[in-house]
Design an enzyme around this catalytic site. Sequence first.
Site, short mmCIF file in Angstrom:
data_model
loop_
_atom_site.label_atom_id
_atom_site.label_comp_id
_atom_site.label_asym_id
_atom_site.label_seq_id
_atom_site.Cartn_x
_atom_site.Cartn_y
_atom_site.Cartn_z
N ASP A 97 -89.82 38.03 -19.01
CA ASP A 97 -91.12 37.94 -18.24
C ASP A 97 -90.79 38.01 -16.79
OD1 ASP A 97 -93.58 38.06 -17.83
OD2 ASP A 97 -93.96 35.93 -18.40
N GLU A 100 -90.12 41.53 -12.11
CA GLU A 100 -90.42 42.72 -11.20
C GLU A 100 -89.75 42.71 -9.74
OE1 GLU A 100 -93.41 42.41 -14.03
OE2 GLU A 100 -92.89 40.85 -12.62
N ASP A 267 -99.31 40.98 -19.15
CA ASP A 267 -100.46 40.33 -19.56
C ASP A 267 -101.75 41.27 -19.52
OD1 ASP A 267 -98.52 38.16 -18.89
OD2 ASP A 267 -99.38 37.81 -16.86
#
Length: 315
Positions: A97, A100, A267
């Site tokens: 997670d 980025e 999400d």
Amino acid sequence: MREIVKYLHDHNQQYILMMDPAVAYQPNKGYDAFDRGVAEDIFLKNPNGSLYLGVVWPGLTVYPDWFHPKALSYWTDEILRFFDESNGINVDGIWIDMNEVANFCDFPCPDPLQVAIDRNMPPPRPRDPPAKDTHIFPQQRNIYPTVGVLNPPSAIGSRFPSTPIVDILDPRYVKGNVFSSQPTVDVLNPPYSIANAYSTLSSKTAAVNIIHQNGLVEYDTHNLYGTMMSSATRDAMLERRPGERVLIITRSTFAGAGRKVGKWLGDNRSTWEHYRNSIAGTLGFASVYQMPMVGADVYVFKLLTSHQALTKPLG
């Protein structure tokens, strides 16, 4: 935690842990993962050579620079240590997670420590941890049938031996300035920039003027960060369990990532619009972007859901 994982393995179940790239910034506090990274000099740096600091769940954080020639060995060593089968958490897969890379700071973020304090990061424990000798499963009864269960992970993995793949994004194969960064361009305020939802390109992520170890600018390499972390994580898990099939799910990907990892869409919210978007996203990644394993949260990450929304994907 080790008792929980052992219980799952004893019942032919597997344990997958969520992992972020950010490492807690803990100088002079005996935090080995940070200290070893500093010793190897593998964290992202500002143009002036100082460590680039962000804010994620641990509070103040630093981030591995995947273009550093020692980044892969550092990451592999940390995974081998933390997930050691004898004295660590014996995981079976990794769910990545925030790669980025994500950052709770809004650019220019002159005081990331204050941002961490204002956001209450790291989040406080809701209650005191249990004593070390507390038994998680006091009755130790088998609530699962013993007939017709799936093969344990070791048996499954042995049927699918891994074939090494040379990845051009792997830090071991990056040499010099593969791409042509343009120092004459103001990367913080480029002449053309995307319509970023968080205003500037450097908000909520790593600053685009970061200089990587091999001289590349983050502005030119930003989209590679997630895939490079995913690739490094897969290689580390392969070294941890040689010959076994590896499960890696990641949020951030680039072209070619499907050779090594699976994808989740990140999400989502309990709205029909997001439900429709998840269908389109799954089909797009599976077909156009060549991600054989892809899916969305069911159902969901944010907002209250409904019985109808929960059962719709199963219909």
